[in-house]
Motif scaffolding. Structure first.
Motif, PDB file in Angstrom:
ATOM      1  N   GLY A 283      33.652  33.779   4.207  1.00  0.00           N
ATOM      2  CA  GLY A 283      35.003  33.334   4.105  1.00  0.00           C
ATOM      3  C   GLY A 283      34.907  32.063   5.141  1.00  0.00           C
ATOM      4  N   SER A 284      34.311  31.820   5.944  1.00  0.00           N
ATOM      5  CA  SER A 284      33.920  31.377   7.029  1.00  0.00           C
ATOM      6  C   SER A 284      33.360  29.592   7.216  1.00  0.00           C
ATOM      7  CB  SER A 284      33.527  31.925   8.630  1.00  0.00           C
ATOM      8  OG  SER A 284      31.740  32.130   8.388  1.00  0.00           O
ATOM      9  N   ALA A 285      31.852  29.580   6.286  1.00  0.00           N
ATOM     10  CA  ALA A 285      31.213  28.265   5.752  1.00  0.00           C
ATOM     11  C   ALA A 285      32.183  27.350   5.770  1.00  0.00           C
ATOM     12  CB  ALA A 285      30.331  28.916   5.569  1.00  0.00           C
TER      13      ALA A 285
ATOM     14  N   TYR B 155      28.528  16.006   0.796  1.00  0.00           N
ATOM     15  CA  TYR B 155      30.226  15.431  -0.073  1.00  0.00           C
ATOM     16  C   TYR B 155      29.797  16.169  -1.793  1.00  0.00           C
ATOM     17  CZ  TYR B 155      30.271  11.896   3.459  1.00  0.00           C
ATOM     18  OH  TYR B 155      30.984  11.249   4.778  1.00  0.00           O
ATOM     19  N   LYS B 156      28.924  16.424  -1.857  1.00  0.00           N
ATOM     20  CA  LYS B 156      28.875  16.777  -3.501  1.00  0.00           C
ATOM     21  C   LYS B 156      29.034  18.739  -3.129  1.00  0.00           C
ATOM     22  CE  LYS B 156      26.447  16.476  -6.670  1.00  0.00           C
ATOM     23  NZ  LYS B 156      26.359  15.101  -8.498  1.00  0.00           N
ATOM     24  N   VAL B 157      28.721  19.627  -1.828  1.00  0.00           N
ATOM     25  CA  VAL B 157      28.976  20.395  -2.199  1.00  0.00           C
ATOM     26  C   VAL B 157      30.213  20.596  -2.047  1.00  0.00           C
ATOM     27  CG1 VAL B 157      28.864  22.540  -0.334  1.00  0.00           C
ATOM     28  CG2 VAL B 157      26.720  21.447  -1.016  1.00  0.00           C
ATOM     29  N   ARG B 158      30.963  19.684  -1.014  1.00  0.00           N
ATOM     30  CA  ARG B 158      32.842  19.611  -0.191  1.00  0.00           C
ATOM     31  C   ARG B 158      33.235  19.632  -2.362  1.00  0.00           C
ATOM     32  NH1 ARG B 158      35.063  14.932   3.173  1.00  0.00           N
ATOM     33  NH2 ARG B 158      33.938  13.464   1.450  1.00  0.00           N
ATOM     34  N   LYS B 159      32.443  18.853  -3.090  1.00  0.00           N
ATOM     35  CA  LYS B 159      33.724  18.441  -4.341  1.00  0.00           C
ATOM     36  C   LYS B 159      33.574  19.549  -5.585  1.00  0.00           C
ATOM     37  CE  LYS B 159      32.421  16.167  -8.883  1.00  0.00           C
ATOM     38  NZ  LYS B 159      31.605  14.867  -9.078  1.00  0.00           N
ATOM     39  N   LEU B 160      32.238  20.760  -5.322  1.00  0.00           N
ATOM     40  CA  LEU B 160      32.331  21.560  -5.755  1.00  0.00           C
ATOM     41  C   LEU B 160      32.722  22.571  -4.881  1.00  0.00           C
ATOM     42  CD1 LEU B 160      27.721  21.932  -6.470  1.00  0.00           C
ATOM     43  CD2 LEU B 160      29.794  21.693  -7.512  1.00  0.00           C
TER      44      LEU B 160
ATOM     45  N   VAL C  77      35.907  24.822  -7.233  1.00  0.00           N
ATOM     46  CA  VAL C  77      36.486  26.442  -7.165  1.00  0.00           C
ATOM     47  C   VAL C  77      36.681  26.954  -6.109  1.00  0.00           C
ATOM     48  CG1 VAL C  77      33.790  26.804  -8.558  1.00  0.00           C
ATOM     49  CG2 VAL C  77      33.907  26.556  -6.057  1.00  0.00           C
ATOM     50  N   LYS C  78      37.901  26.117  -5.826  1.00  0.00           N
ATOM     51  CA  LYS C  78      38.806  26.572  -4.797  1.00  0.00           C
ATOM     52  C   LYS C  78      38.382  27.497  -3.690  1.00  0.00           C
ATOM     53  CE  LYS C  78      42.469  26.203  -8.095  1.00  0.00           C
ATOM     54  NZ  LYS C  78      42.099  25.141  -9.291  1.00  0.00           N
ATOM     55  N   LEU C  79      37.429  26.917  -2.893  1.00  0.00           N
ATOM     56  CA  LEU C  79      36.786  27.657  -2.027  1.00  0.00           C
ATOM     57  C   LEU C  79      37.310  26.832  -0.982  1.00  0.00           C
ATOM     58  CD1 LEU C  79      32.995  28.924  -3.265  1.00  0.00           C
ATOM     59  CD2 LEU C  79      35.184  29.960  -2.584  1.00  0.00           C
ATOM     60  N   PHE C  80      37.916  27.804  -0.064  1.00  0.00           N
ATOM     61  CA  PHE C  80      38.928  27.145   1.531  1.00  0.00           C
ATOM     62  C   PHE C  80      37.689  27.296   2.777  1.00  0.00           C
ATOM     63  CE2 PHE C  80      41.486  25.917  -1.804  1.00  0.00           C
ATOM     64  CZ  PHE C  80      41.564  24.869  -1.678  1.00  0.00           C
ATOM     65  N   SER C  81      36.985  27.565   3.325  1.00  0.00           N
ATOM     66  CA  SER C  81      36.892  28.026   4.872  1.00  0.00           C
ATOM     67  C   SER C  81      38.418  28.054   5.995  1.00  0.00           C
ATOM     68  CB  SER C  81      35.666  26.975   5.330  1.00  0.00           C
ATOM     69  OG  SER C  81      36.296  25.841   5.895  1.00  0.00           O
ATOM     70  N   LYS C  82      38.028  29.578   6.352  1.00  0.00           N
ATOM     71  CA  LYS C  82      38.918  29.393   7.216  1.00  0.00           C
ATOM     72  C   LYS C  82      38.742  28.239   8.540  1.00  0.00           C
ATOM     73  CE  LYS C  82      37.559  34.525   7.072  1.00  0.00           C
ATOM     74  NZ  LYS C  82      37.426  35.923   7.758  1.00  0.00           N
TER      75      LYS C  82
END
Length: 50
Positions: free
Chosen positions: A15-17, A36-41, A45-50
């Motif tokens: 969860g740190s990436a 930017y594309k990775v951030r959008k994806l 899917v509601k992934l947030f880094s620590k």
């Protein structure tokens, strides 16, 4: 990149990436994608880094 690919890398990092780290790892694997594309994806899917 599929959201599943990003999720696998995210889970491997415990969860740190963030989007830039995942972008770098994908580019090293031969998948050309921008952060930017990775951030959008990640948002989709509601992934947030620590």
């Amino acid at each position: 990149m599929t959201p599943a690919t990003g999720e696998i890398l995210f889970k491997q990092s415990r969860g740190s990436a963030g989007s830039r780290t995942i972008t770098t790892k994908l580019n090293q694997q031969g998948i050309k994608i921008g952060h930017y594309k990775v951030r959008k994806l990640m948002k989709e899917v509601k992934l947030f880094s620590k």
